[in-house]
Design an enzyme around this catalytic site. Structure first.
Site, PDB file in Angstrom:
ATOM      1  N   ASP A  76       0.835  -1.212   0.000  1.00  0.00           N
ATOM      2  CA  ASP A  76       0.000   0.000   0.000  1.00  0.00           C
ATOM      3  C   ASP A  76       0.863   1.252   0.000  1.00  0.00           C
ATOM      4  O   ASP A  76       0.518   2.258  -0.616  1.00  0.00           O
ATOM      5  CB  ASP A  76      -1.021  -0.002   1.148  1.00  0.00           C
ATOM      6  CG  ASP A  76      -0.391  -0.094   2.521  1.00  0.00           C
ATOM      7  OD1 ASP A  76       0.557  -0.880   2.696  1.00  0.00           O
ATOM      8  OD2 ASP A  76      -0.843   0.622   3.426  1.00  0.00           O
ATOM      9  N   LEU A 124      -6.495   0.074   0.792  1.00  0.00           N
ATOM     10  CA  LEU A 124      -5.355   0.908   0.399  1.00  0.00           C
ATOM     11  C   LEU A 124      -5.104   1.958   1.479  1.00  0.00           C
ATOM     12  O   LEU A 124      -5.435   3.131   1.330  1.00  0.00           O
ATOM     13  CB  LEU A 124      -5.604   1.554  -0.965  1.00  0.00           C
ATOM     14  CG  LEU A 124      -5.556   0.574  -2.142  1.00  0.00           C
ATOM     15  CD1 LEU A 124      -5.648   1.315  -3.464  1.00  0.00           C
ATOM     16  CD2 LEU A 124      -4.293  -0.285  -2.105  1.00  0.00           C
ATOM     17  N   HIS A 125      -4.486   1.499   2.580  1.00  0.00           N
ATOM     18  CA  HIS A 125      -4.256   2.387   3.734  1.00  0.00           C
ATOM     19  C   HIS A 125      -3.475   3.648   3.335  1.00  0.00           C
ATOM     20  O   HIS A 125      -3.955   4.764   3.434  1.00  0.00           O
ATOM     21  CB  HIS A 125      -3.444   1.659   4.805  1.00  0.00           C
ATOM     22  CG  HIS A 125      -4.022   0.376   5.285  1.00  0.00           C
ATOM     23  ND1 HIS A 125      -5.146   0.318   6.062  1.00  0.00           N
ATOM     24  CD2 HIS A 125      -3.627  -0.914   5.105  1.00  0.00           C
ATOM     25  CE1 HIS A 125      -5.419  -0.950   6.356  1.00  0.00           C
ATOM     26  NE2 HIS A 125      -4.509  -1.721   5.784  1.00  0.00           N
ATOM     27  N   ASP A 126      -2.220   3.429   2.938  1.00  0.00           N
ATOM     28  CA  ASP A 126      -1.315   4.570   2.741  1.00  0.00           C
ATOM     29  C   ASP A 126      -1.688   5.497   1.585  1.00  0.00           C
ATOM     30  O   ASP A 126      -1.444   6.708   1.675  1.00  0.00           O
ATOM     31  CB  ASP A 126       0.126   4.070   2.572  1.00  0.00           C
ATOM     32  CG  ASP A 126       0.647   3.402   3.833  1.00  0.00           C
ATOM     33  OD1 ASP A 126       0.078   3.648   4.915  1.00  0.00           O
ATOM     34  OD2 ASP A 126       1.613   2.634   3.734  1.00  0.00           O
ATOM     35  N   THR A 183      -9.368   3.937   6.022  1.00  0.00           N
ATOM     36  CA  THR A 183      -8.636   3.107   5.043  1.00  0.00           C
ATOM     37  C   THR A 183      -9.372   1.795   4.756  1.00  0.00           C
ATOM     38  O   THR A 183      -9.230   1.231   3.677  1.00  0.00           O
ATOM     39  CB  THR A 183      -7.193   2.808   5.492  1.00  0.00           C
ATOM     40  OG1 THR A 183      -7.196   1.913   6.612  1.00  0.00           O
ATOM     41  CG2 THR A 183      -6.452   4.075   5.845  1.00  0.00           C
TER      42      THR A 183
END
Ligand SMILES: [Ca+2]
Length: 313
Positions: free
Chosen positions: A15, A242-244, A196
């Site tokens: 991510d 898709l955290h980041d 997220t």
């Protein structure tokens, strides 16, 4: 509008890789001054290498990548190979990068960059444990007030924890570093699991990446296919979160996100809840607000923008 100058502090991580690609694909909005690697998802020798692999996939070998801290401030490193695979970027076939690591320590790059720019013109974008940022703040307290904003991925309130029942991974790995950052007094925007977990790479979204039919599109599709297996098994969710990329998407399209300006404190003492982001979402204390804690996102808008941008690389 001039592009916003940022430093991406990262522990790639699939991510993280997508977050970096999104930034590098968006030069009108974002100027990446450098990428600083930190130990997190996998140990430092892999995160710094992975950051260079991602720059090369994007065709941006001119972005300097620095190696930073290889362990948290006061604790042994905890990693997350169970999520990201042995390399941290499992999924696509990886080749060793040819671009070299930049000379110097990531922490010194952060310090020098902030000192060499006018106050309020450099934004820090931490995507991993906050060790590099906290170390820079401790080593050079004069830089703290020069930071424009800190936009980070970490923590959780409604979703609580992913590495323990109470804590999100990035904060849990180095809670003392997180505490330094959250007490820094600079404007902070937090992308917690609460948001997220709403940006999931469903099958049609993954197919859209692959359909770009570019090196980057296929790379992102293969990474997210690998990355999703863990969350699908754990949460029964529809795909990889898709955290980041929420961090870099926020810099490009803040209108996609909503949140609250609240007090957020970091638990550093309790064995049971170590690394918890104690977020006063409901305003039940009189502790002063120190962070904008994001809670919601227009996920379709997010994926439309991400796919459009990735097509530009
Ligand atoms: Ca990360």
């Amino acid at each position: 509008m001039t592009a916003r100058k940022i430093i991406i502090d990262t522990d790639p991580g699939q991510d993280d890789a997508v977050a970096i690609l999104l930034a590098l694909a968006s030069p009108k909005e974002i100027e990446v001054l450098g990428i600083t690697a930190v130990a997190g998802n996998v140990p430092l020798p892999l995160t710094q290498k992975n950051a260079r692999i991602v720059c090369e996939i994007a065709g941006k070998q001119d972005v300097p990548v620095f190696a930073g801290c290889d362990a948290p401030l006061k604790r042994p490193l905890v990693t997350a190979e169970h999520v990201h695979g042995k390399t941290g970027l499992d999924g696509p076939e990886l080749t060793d990068p040819t671009m070299p690591l930049a000379d110097g320590h990531a922490v010194d790059f952060i310090i020098d960059t902030l000192r060499n720019h006018p106050a309020g013109t450099v934004t820090l974008c931490p995507l991993g444990p906050l060790t590099n940022i906290a170390t820079a703040f401790q080593k050079a307290p004069d830089i703290v007030e020069k930071v424009q904003e800190i936009v980070l991925m970490g923590g959780a309130y409604f979703e609580v924890g992913n590495i323990t029942p109470a804590a999100e991974f990035n904060i849990y790995v180095d809670p003392e570093a997180a505490e330094i950052v959250f007490k820094s007094g600079r404007p902070i925007v937090v992308m917690p699991l609460d948001v997220t977990h709403k940006v999931l790479v469903t099958k049609p979204r993954c197919d859209a990446f692959r359909a770009l039919d570019t090196k980057v599109g296929v790379f992102v599709a293969e990474m997210t296919e690998f990355f999703e297996r863990f969350d699908v098994a754990k949460y029964g969710s529809a795909g990889a979160p898709l955290h980041d990329p929420c961090v870099t998407a926020y810099l490009i399209r803040p209108d996609l996100f909503t949140g609250r300006h609240i007090n957020v404190e970091i638990e550093t003492q309790s064995e049971l809840t170590l690394g918890m982001t104690v977020a006063d979402w409901w305003g039940v204390t009189d502790r002063p607000a120190n962070a904008t804690f994001i809670g919601d996102v227009d996920a379709d808008g997010f994926f439309d923008m991400l796919t459009e941008r990735l097509a530009l690389l």
